[in-house]
Design a protein around this motif. Sequence first.
Motif, PDB file in Angstrom:
ATOM      1  N   PRO A 171       0.807  -1.235   0.000  1.00  0.00           N
ATOM      2  CA  PRO A 171       0.000   0.000   0.000  1.00  0.00           C
ATOM      3  C   PRO A 171       0.834   1.276   0.000  1.00  0.00           C
ATOM      4  O   PRO A 171       0.464   2.265  -0.642  1.00  0.00           O
ATOM      5  CB  PRO A 171      -0.822  -0.119   1.294  1.00  0.00           C
ATOM      6  CG  PRO A 171      -0.859  -1.577   1.595  1.00  0.00           C
ATOM      7  CD  PRO A 171       0.449  -2.120   1.120  1.00  0.00           C
ATOM      8  N   LYS A 175       1.652   3.871  -3.261  1.00  0.00           N
ATOM      9  CA  LYS A 175       1.036   5.175  -2.939  1.00  0.00           C
ATOM     10  C   LYS A 175      -0.494   5.102  -2.893  1.00  0.00           C
ATOM     11  O   LYS A 175      -1.195   6.047  -3.233  1.00  0.00           O
ATOM     12  CB  LYS A 175       1.495   6.248  -3.931  1.00  0.00           C
ATOM     13  CG  LYS A 175       2.991   6.530  -3.845  1.00  0.00           C
ATOM     14  CD  LYS A 175       3.415   7.613  -4.828  1.00  0.00           C
ATOM     15  CE  LYS A 175       4.875   8.018  -4.596  1.00  0.00           C
ATOM     16  NZ  LYS A 175       5.824   6.913  -4.633  1.00  0.00           N
ATOM     17  N   MET A 177      -1.904   4.275   0.063  1.00  0.00           N
ATOM     18  CA  MET A 177      -2.138   4.801   1.407  1.00  0.00           C
ATOM     19  C   MET A 177      -0.891   5.505   1.902  1.00  0.00           C
ATOM     20  O   MET A 177       0.233   5.203   1.463  1.00  0.00           O
ATOM     21  CB  MET A 177      -2.468   3.666   2.397  1.00  0.00           C
ATOM     22  CG  MET A 177      -3.647   2.800   2.054  1.00  0.00           C
ATOM     23  SD  MET A 177      -3.840   1.493   3.292  1.00  0.00           S
ATOM     24  CE  MET A 177      -5.057   0.448   2.475  1.00  0.00           C
ATOM     25  N   SER A 178      -1.094   6.423   2.831  1.00  0.00           N
ATOM     26  CA  SER A 178       0.043   6.999   3.548  1.00  0.00           C
ATOM     27  C   SER A 178       0.558   5.957   4.532  1.00  0.00           C
ATOM     28  O   SER A 178      -0.122   4.956   4.811  1.00  0.00           O
ATOM     29  CB  SER A 178      -0.387   8.254   4.302  1.00  0.00           C
ATOM     30  OG  SER A 178      -1.291   7.906   5.341  1.00  0.00           O
ATOM     31  N   GLU A 181      -1.923   5.563   7.329  1.00  0.00           N
ATOM     32  CA  GLU A 181      -3.125   4.812   6.942  1.00  0.00           C
ATOM     33  C   GLU A 181      -2.817   3.331   6.788  1.00  0.00           C
ATOM     34  O   GLU A 181      -3.609   2.472   7.217  1.00  0.00           O
ATOM     35  CB  GLU A 181      -3.674   5.363   5.623  1.00  0.00           C
ATOM     36  CG  GLU A 181      -4.276   6.759   5.725  1.00  0.00           C
ATOM     37  CD  GLU A 181      -4.580   7.353   4.361  1.00  0.00           C
ATOM     38  OE1 GLU A 181      -5.504   8.187   4.300  1.00  0.00           O
ATOM     39  OE2 GLU A 181      -3.904   6.992   3.373  1.00  0.00           O
ATOM     40  N   ALA A 182      -1.666   3.023   6.184  1.00  0.00           N
ATOM     41  CA  ALA A 182      -1.288   1.623   5.981  1.00  0.00           C
ATOM     42  C   ALA A 182      -1.059   0.923   7.321  1.00  0.00           C
ATOM     43  O   ALA A 182      -1.463  -0.236   7.497  1.00  0.00           O
ATOM     44  CB  ALA A 182      -0.020   1.543   5.121  1.00  0.00           C
ATOM     45  N   THR A 185      -4.456   0.262   8.930  1.00  0.00           N
ATOM     46  CA  THR A 185      -5.131  -0.855   8.253  1.00  0.00           C
ATOM     47  C   THR A 185      -4.496  -2.186   8.653  1.00  0.00           C
ATOM     48  O   THR A 185      -5.202  -3.165   8.946  1.00  0.00           O
ATOM     49  CB  THR A 185      -5.037  -0.684   6.722  1.00  0.00           C
ATOM     50  OG1 THR A 185      -5.702   0.521   6.344  1.00  0.00           O
ATOM     51  CG2 THR A 185      -5.672  -1.861   5.994  1.00  0.00           C
ATOM     52  N   ASN A 223      -7.226  -4.220  -0.199  1.00  0.00           N
ATOM     53  CA  ASN A 223      -8.661  -4.123  -0.482  1.00  0.00           C
ATOM     54  C   ASN A 223      -8.993  -4.681  -1.874  1.00  0.00           C
ATOM     55  O   ASN A 223      -9.601  -4.001  -2.711  1.00  0.00           O
ATOM     56  CB  ASN A 223      -9.130  -2.667  -0.380  1.00  0.00           C
ATOM     57  CG  ASN A 223     -10.644  -2.557  -0.319  1.00  0.00           C
ATOM     58  OD1 ASN A 223     -11.323  -3.481   0.128  1.00  0.00           O
ATOM     59  ND2 ASN A 223     -11.180  -1.440  -0.779  1.00  0.00           N
TER      60      ASN A 223
END
Length: 309
Positions: A171, A175, A177-178, A181-182, A185, A223
Amino acid sequence: MISVKDIHKKFGDLHVLRGVSCEIKDGERVAIIGPSGSGKSTLLRCMNLLEEPSGGEIWLGDSLLTPIDPYQHADIIRLSNTYATLLAEERANAANAGKTAAVLSSEICERIIHGRLLKKREGKAFATALKACEKQKRIDINLARRNMGMVFQHFNLFNNLTVLGNMMLAPVELKIMSREEAEATAMRLLERIGLSDKRDVYPSTLSGGQKQRIAIVRALAMNPKVLLFDEPTSALDPEMVGEVLDLIRELADEGMTMVIVTHEMGFAREVANRVLFMDGGKIAEEGTPEELFEHPCNPRTQQFLKAVL
């Protein structure tokens, strides 16, 4: 979701897949079973082009993943035949005009292409038309793979990265997710499988069942629209199989589209909507688990199930 059209795969003289066609619909759980060497894993790896098919086409939704196979399109064949006929006629008619075959080929293609697909048969114009069509239809395979999570038989975790590093790698690098964020998750998924305390350890310290569950949630971190499982329990000790199958059952209950190559007949019967039986590089029989396990029609399917059940 995935459309497989007349796929062939050869490794030198070994013809592993011999014209396999199947459809994987959105929300389906499809189990692929069969004897060793029947082409199950090769078919799965062709679906996301880890193996490049020798012929046929793979589609993800309305996006073409493989090069165009002219034999999959009736209009290509029809126009090819038209081209061949016209070329023969024009060669005779234009003999006195001194036109070369290349010039005639170009002129004929101009007359019959009109944005249609053409089989690469004769002349540069055919090659140009086919490439132009592929460019319009084909998508970047790496973009497609973002939607196709892959879970391997031998986990394929990166041993030089921690569990958290394994889950964050794709992720962040892509790029999607930041880093924040990664990480969030990854931790949510690790908590789901009860392994959040393993975030900073390396894969070599984990059991086989833990590695495979982490490999599954690593795929989920992207995802994906569909998950491909290549014999996810065959490298595990029997006591570790259950924890991996429980996680796959959870995903099935949530409606995840899945294709599972497996030797676990009970699991295939319980989880799958549809079962494909492969033998000799072909799909010998397919149906619901009840149809295939209770009332197999193909003698080879009957023989296989009698041996393994």
